[in-house]
Scaffold this motif. Structure first.
Motif, PDB file in Angstrom:
ATOM      1  N   LEU A  72       0.841  -1.188   0.000  1.00  0.00           N
ATOM      2  CA  LEU A  72       0.000   0.000   0.000  1.00  0.00           C
ATOM      3  C   LEU A  72       0.880   1.243   0.000  1.00  0.00           C
ATOM      4  N   HIS A  73       0.632   2.162  -0.951  1.00  0.00           N
ATOM      5  CA  HIS A  73       1.383   3.413  -1.008  1.00  0.00           C
ATOM      6  C   HIS A  73       0.554   4.597  -0.532  1.00  0.00           C
ATOM      7  N   GLN A  74      -0.730   4.604  -0.899  1.00  0.00           N
ATOM      8  CA  GLN A  74      -1.566   5.743  -0.522  1.00  0.00           C
ATOM      9  C   GLN A  74      -3.014   5.299  -0.373  1.00  0.00           C
ATOM     10  N   ALA A  75      -3.660   5.775   0.695  1.00  0.00           N
ATOM     11  CA  ALA A  75      -5.075   5.489   0.944  1.00  0.00           C
ATOM     12  C   ALA A  75      -5.662   6.657   1.712  1.00  0.00           C
ATOM     13  N   LYS A  76      -6.971   6.821   1.574  1.00  0.00           N
ATOM     14  CA  LYS A  76      -7.645   7.873   2.338  1.00  0.00           C
ATOM     15  C   LYS A  76      -8.902   7.289   2.981  1.00  0.00           C
ATOM     16  N   PRO A  77      -9.269   7.810   4.161  1.00  0.00           N
ATOM     17  CA  PRO A  77     -10.467   7.309   4.842  1.00  0.00           C
ATOM     18  C   PRO A  77     -11.700   7.472   3.956  1.00  0.00           C
ATOM     19  N   LEU A  78     -12.534   6.452   3.930  1.00  0.00           N
ATOM     20  CA  LEU A  78     -13.746   6.476   3.110  1.00  0.00           C
ATOM     21  C   LEU A  78     -15.005   6.522   3.973  1.00  0.00           C
ATOM     22  N   MET A  79     -15.076   5.625   4.972  1.00  0.00           N
ATOM     23  CA  MET A  79     -16.262   5.556   5.821  1.00  0.00           C
ATOM     24  C   MET A  79     -15.988   4.614   6.983  1.00  0.00           C
ATOM     25  N   GLU A  80     -16.872   4.630   7.959  1.00  0.00           N
ATOM     26  CA  GLU A  80     -16.834   3.663   9.060  1.00  0.00           C
ATOM     27  C   GLU A  80     -18.191   2.982   9.122  1.00  0.00           C
ATOM     28  N   VAL A  81     -18.158   1.699   9.443  1.00  0.00           N
ATOM     29  CA  VAL A  81     -19.392   0.931   9.605  1.00  0.00           C
ATOM     30  C   VAL A  81     -19.312   0.204  10.940  1.00  0.00           C
ATOM     31  N   HIS A  82     -20.304   0.438  11.777  1.00  0.00           N
ATOM     32  CA  HIS A  82     -20.418  -0.307  13.030  1.00  0.00           C
ATOM     33  C   HIS A  82     -21.543  -1.316  12.835  1.00  0.00           C
ATOM     34  N   HIS A  83     -21.254  -2.584  13.127  1.00  0.00           N
ATOM     35  CA  HIS A  83     -22.270  -3.623  12.942  1.00  0.00           C
ATOM     36  C   HIS A  83     -22.230  -4.589  14.113  1.00  0.00           C
ATOM     37  N   GLN A  84     -23.410  -4.969  14.592  1.00  0.00           N
ATOM     38  CA  GLN A  84     -23.501  -5.941  15.675  1.00  0.00           C
ATOM     39  C   GLN A  84     -24.041  -7.246  15.131  1.00  0.00           C
ATOM     40  N   TYR A  85     -23.177  -8.258  15.133  1.00  0.00           N
ATOM     41  CA  TYR A  85     -23.608  -9.617  14.879  1.00  0.00           C
ATOM     42  C   TYR A  85     -24.012 -10.190  16.230  1.00  0.00           C
TER      43      TYR A  85
END
Length: 143
Positions: A72-85
């Motif tokens: 990985l050279h470059q990435a940017k935050p996209l979203m967060e997901v909270h999930h309860q199984y």
């Protein structure tokens, strides 16, 4: 942010997971979970659990190298997901991978494949991945 082994709620494990959305030429890279894994025999966005004290970006870099043999050279935050199984609580910290080197391959024996947006509807995903699928559809369908 919490690490991987914290507890939340009445004894349910809490997992903080770094996830990479990797695209190339209008296609998205997915990994197939083994049938014996939690939410097994489904397609997912690659990534994995944070180690104690590890940043999300460091975990993503490590996981993409371990799972896919890419750097990985470059990435940017996209979203967060909270999930309860029923058996665990997960926070998916999703990053849009902007640049990497190497050709992705399943280093842990998992199937890895590129899919067009139009193919995503026919695939089975873990429930926590469904909001990511929708966001990827928006990203790759944008003019």
């Amino acid at each position: 942010m919490p690490g991987t082994a914290t507890k939340k709620g009445p004894g349910a494990p809490f997992l903080h997971v770094a996830v990479g959305v990797i695209t190339r030429q209008g296609r998205v890279l997915l990994s197939h979970r083994a049938s014996h894994q939690h939410q097994g025999d489904k397609w997912e966005f690659p990534g994995g659990k944070l180690e104690p004290g590890e940043s999300t970006l460091a975990a993503l870099k490590r996981e993409l190298f371990e799972e896919l043999s890419i750097e990985l050279h470059q990435a940017k935050p996209l979203m967060e997901v909270h999930h309860q199984y029923p058996e665990r609580d997960v926070l998916l910290d999703i990053w849009l991978v902007e640049s990497f080197s190497g050709e992705p391959k399943g280093m842990e024996g998992q199937q890895v494949a590129w899919f067009a947006v139009s193919e995503l509807a026919a695939l089975r995903f873990p429930d926590a991945n469904l909001p990511i699928v929708e966001r990827v559809r928006q990203l790759l369908s944008a003019p």
